[in-house]
Motif scaffolding. Structure first.
Motif, PDB file in Angstrom:
ATOM      1  N   UNK A   1      -3.759   4.910  -1.487  1.00 52.96           N
ATOM      2  CA  UNK A   1      -4.849   5.514  -0.719  1.00 52.96           C
ATOM      3  C   UNK A   1      -4.556   6.996  -0.539  1.00 52.96           C
ATOM      4  N   UNK A   2      -5.421   7.826  -1.078  1.00 53.18           N
ATOM      5  CA  UNK A   2      -5.266   9.277  -0.933  1.00 53.18           C
ATOM      6  C   UNK A   2      -6.162   9.751   0.209  1.00 53.18           C
ATOM      7  N   UNK A   3      -5.563  10.368   1.202  1.00 49.20           N
ATOM      8  CA  UNK A   3      -6.340  10.928   2.321  1.00 49.20           C
ATOM      9  C   UNK A   3      -6.427  12.436   2.082  1.00 49.20           C
ATOM     10  N   UNK A   4      -7.640  12.903   1.809  1.00 51.59           N
ATOM     11  CA  UNK A   4      -7.812  14.287   1.378  1.00 51.59           C
ATOM     12  C   UNK A   4      -8.249  15.190   2.540  1.00 51.59           C
ATOM     13  N   UNK A   5      -7.451  16.199   2.826  1.00 49.69           N
ATOM     14  CA  UNK A   5      -7.785  17.170   3.898  1.00 49.69           C
ATOM     15  C   UNK A   5      -7.378  18.562   3.407  1.00 49.69           C
ATOM     16  N   UNK A   6      -8.286  19.557   3.525  1.00 52.18           N
ATOM     17  CA  UNK A   6      -7.907  20.904   3.069  1.00 52.18           C
ATOM     18  C   UNK A   6      -6.847  21.554   3.976  1.00 52.18           C
ATOM     19  N   UNK A   7      -6.100  22.502   3.396  1.00 56.29           N
ATOM     20  CA  UNK A   7      -4.974  23.118   4.115  1.00 56.29           C
ATOM     21  C   UNK A   7      -5.383  23.744   5.447  1.00 56.29           C
ATOM     22  N   UNK A   8      -6.546  24.422   5.498  1.00 58.17           N
ATOM     23  CA  UNK A   8      -6.932  25.126   6.742  1.00 58.17           C
ATOM     24  C   UNK A   8      -7.034  24.141   7.897  1.00 58.17           C
ATOM     25  N   UNK A   9      -7.580  22.964   7.604  1.00 55.27           N
ATOM     26  CA  UNK A   9      -7.748  21.947   8.638  1.00 55.27           C
ATOM     27  C   UNK A   9      -6.375  21.393   9.082  1.00 55.27           C
ATOM     28  N   UNK A  10      -5.469  21.272   8.124  1.00 54.51           N
ATOM     29  CA  UNK A  10      -4.126  20.762   8.431  1.00 54.51           C
ATOM     30  C   UNK A  10      -3.439  21.679   9.452  1.00 54.51           C
ATOM     31  N   UNK A  11      -3.515  22.969   9.200  1.00 49.62           N
ATOM     32  CA  UNK A  11      -2.826  23.917  10.089  1.00 49.62           C
ATOM     33  C   UNK A  11      -3.393  23.803  11.503  1.00 49.62           C
ATOM     34  N   UNK A  12      -4.713  23.645  11.614  1.00 47.01           N
ATOM     35  CA  UNK A  12      -5.342  23.496  12.945  1.00 47.01           C
ATOM     36  C   UNK A  12      -4.843  22.220  13.617  1.00 47.01           C
TER      37      UNK A  12
ATOM     38  N   UNK B   1       0.834  -1.202   0.000  1.00 46.74           N
ATOM     39  CA  UNK B   1       0.000   0.000   0.000  1.00 46.74           C
ATOM     40  C   UNK B   1       0.873   1.258   0.000  1.00 46.74           C
ATOM     41  N   UNK B   2       0.415   2.270  -0.750  1.00 50.75           N
ATOM     42  CA  UNK B   2       1.022   3.603  -0.655  1.00 50.75           C
ATOM     43  C   UNK B   2      -0.015   4.537  -0.036  1.00 50.75           C
ATOM     44  N   UNK B   3       0.387   5.276   0.988  1.00 48.82           N
ATOM     45  CA  UNK B   3      -0.500   6.295   1.563  1.00 48.82           C
ATOM     46  C   UNK B   3      -0.075   7.651   1.021  1.00 48.82           C
ATOM     47  N   UNK B   4      -1.003   8.344   0.401  1.00 48.33           N
ATOM     48  CA  UNK B   4      -0.721   9.678  -0.137  1.00 48.33           C
ATOM     49  C   UNK B   4      -1.525  10.708   0.648  1.00 48.33           C
ATOM     50  N   UNK B   5      -0.957  11.861   0.856  1.00 48.14           N
ATOM     51  CA  UNK B   5      -1.731  12.910   1.537  1.00 48.14           C
ATOM     52  C   UNK B   5      -0.810  13.994   2.038  1.00 48.14           C
ATOM     53  N   UNK B   6      -1.382  15.157   2.291  1.00 44.90           N
ATOM     54  CA  UNK B   6      -0.606  16.301   2.761  1.00 44.90           C
ATOM     55  C   UNK B   6      -0.009  15.995   4.130  1.00 44.90           C
ATOM     56  N   UNK B   7       0.983  16.787   4.558  1.00 49.45           N
ATOM     57  CA  UNK B   7       1.479  16.632   5.921  1.00 49.45           C
ATOM     58  C   UNK B   7       0.317  16.812   6.898  1.00 49.45           C
TER      59      UNK B   7
ATOM     60  N   UNK C   1       5.211  25.985   4.952  1.00 49.87           N
ATOM     61  CA  UNK C   1       6.223  25.631   3.944  1.00 49.87           C
ATOM     62  C   UNK C   1       6.037  24.181   3.493  1.00 49.87           C
ATOM     63  N   UNK C   2       5.722  23.293   4.444  1.00 56.33           N
ATOM     64  CA  UNK C   2       5.535  21.878   4.086  1.00 56.33           C
ATOM     65  C   UNK C   2       4.330  21.722   3.146  1.00 56.33           C
ATOM     66  N   UNK C   3       3.282  22.515   3.404  1.00 54.40           N
ATOM     67  CA  UNK C   3       2.097  22.441   2.529  1.00 54.40           C
ATOM     68  C   UNK C   3       2.435  22.917   1.114  1.00 54.40           C
ATOM     69  N   UNK C   4       3.250  23.975   1.048  1.00 55.37           N
ATOM     70  CA  UNK C   4       3.632  24.501  -0.272  1.00 55.37           C
ATOM     71  C   UNK C   4       4.411  23.416  -1.038  1.00 55.37           C
ATOM     72  N   UNK C   5       5.358  22.785  -0.348  1.00 59.01           N
ATOM     73  CA  UNK C   5       6.146  21.719  -0.977  1.00 59.01           C
ATOM     74  C   UNK C   5       5.218  20.577  -1.405  1.00 59.01           C
ATOM     75  N   UNK C   6       4.236  20.257  -0.554  1.00 58.74           N
ATOM     76  CA  UNK C   6       3.294  19.174  -0.885  1.00 58.74           C
ATOM     77  C   UNK C   6       2.571  19.495  -2.200  1.00 58.74           C
ATOM     78  N   UNK C   7       2.015  20.717  -2.282  1.00 58.16           N
ATOM     79  CA  UNK C   7       1.237  21.049  -3.489  1.00 58.16           C
ATOM     80  C   UNK C   7       2.123  21.042  -4.737  1.00 58.16           C
ATOM     81  N   UNK C   8       3.361  21.522  -4.583  1.00 50.21           N
ATOM     82  CA  UNK C   8       4.225  21.605  -5.769  1.00 50.21           C
ATOM     83  C   UNK C   8       4.784  20.245  -6.187  1.00 50.21           C
ATOM     84  N   UNK C   9       5.204  19.449  -5.196  1.00 54.15           N
ATOM     85  CA  UNK C   9       6.004  18.258  -5.558  1.00 54.15           C
ATOM     86  C   UNK C   9       5.285  16.925  -5.343  1.00 54.15           C
ATOM     87  N   UNK C  10       4.345  16.872  -4.412  1.00 51.74           N
ATOM     88  CA  UNK C  10       3.722  15.574  -4.120  1.00 51.74           C
ATOM     89  C   UNK C  10       2.343  15.438  -4.759  1.00 51.74           C
TER      90      UNK C  10
END
Ligand code: AP5
Length: 216
Positions: free
Chosen positions: A107-118, A3-9, A166-175
């Motif tokens: 498996x892509x776990x989808x969460x918007x950026x605002x929720x991640x920061x919280x 399995x590969x888990x994909x998703x933002x930090x 910064x981690x979110x920016x890297x996620x959107x650009x590279x992952x």
């Protein structure tokens, strides 16, 4: 099961990995945990990784690809594994494909950026095992202590808000491009399942959604 888990930090990859590795009896291969262990051990690789991680940037592909290939070759990976935090660039994904490493599910776990920061401000981690908690959403049984060892929980250095941005920016650009990469692979290869789940649901509901797609 591979399995590969994909998703933002902070999307909940590590949290779901704790359940999935038990359910399917496969090891978790978390590149983040491996790098933190190397930093703690003071190895050359750890020293190289630390600066990038503290800045919210990625560690070089060469280091990571070598690390994962060595780990996958170990005996406990014969019946499968769960890749958590790898691949996270197109060259890393190509390295998996070109090495002939077969994958059963992405498996892509989808969460918007605002929720991640919280979420990140409330995360507490047991660094030795990689287990993570949240002071509100997933609290440990005893405040500040790991459930299994009773050892102290800490806040990760890279969970400060400015580093998370910064981690979110890297996620959107590279992952994020890996989402289309693996959707295209799944469209071509019926042996690969692409599963997308809403990571804003309760932790137990995210787990149920994944298991209902993966099956027993
Ligand atoms: P890594 O350790 O992999 O960090 P990450 O991908 O940024 O992911 P996290 O561990 O931060 O989050 P997670 O998705 O596991 O979320 P969690 O389950 O803890 O990587 C760190 C660094 O290492 C990178 O920045 C990079 O420098 C380097 N690195 C690693 N791999 C690399 C690679 N392949 N290439 C290059 N560099 C690499 O959940 C977060 C919080 O939310 C927790 O508190 C949790 O309790 C809570 N939570 C989880 N699910 C829910 C839910 N459904 N509802 C409410 N709260 C929830």
């Amino acid at each position: 099961m591979r399995i590969i888990l994909l998703g933002a930090p902070g999307a909940g990859k590590g949290t779901q990995a704790q359940f999935l590795t038990k359910k399917y009896n496969i090891p978790q291969i978390s590149t983040g945990d491996m790098l933190r262990a190397a930093i703690k051990a003071g190895t050359e690789m750890g020293k190289m990784a630390k600066a990038a991680m503290d800045a919210g940037q990625l560690v070089t592909d060469d280091i990571i690809i070598g690390l994962v290939k060595d780990r996958i070759a170990q005996d406990d990976c014969k019946n499968g594994y769960l890749l958590d935090g790898f691949p996270r660039t197109l060259p890393q994904a190509d390295a998996v494909t070109n090495a002939g490493i077969e994958i059963d599910a992405v498996i892509e776990i989808d969460v918007p950026d605002e929720e991640i920061v919280k979420r990140m401000s409330g995360r507490r981690a047991h660094l030795a095992s990689g287990r993570t908690y949240h002071i509100v959403y997933n609290p440990p049984k005893v405040e500040g202590k790991d459930d299994e060892t009773g050892e102290d929980l800490v806040q990760r250095d890279d969970d400060k808000e400015e580093v998370v941005q910064d981690r979110l920016k890297v996620y959107h650009e590279q992952t994020e491009p890996l989402i289309d990469y693996y959707k295209a692979q799944a469209a071509k290869n019926p042996n690969i399942k692409y599963i997308r789940v809403d990571g804003t649901a309760d932790i137990a509901d995210v787990e149920k959604a994944i298991v209902s797609e993966l099956g027993d």
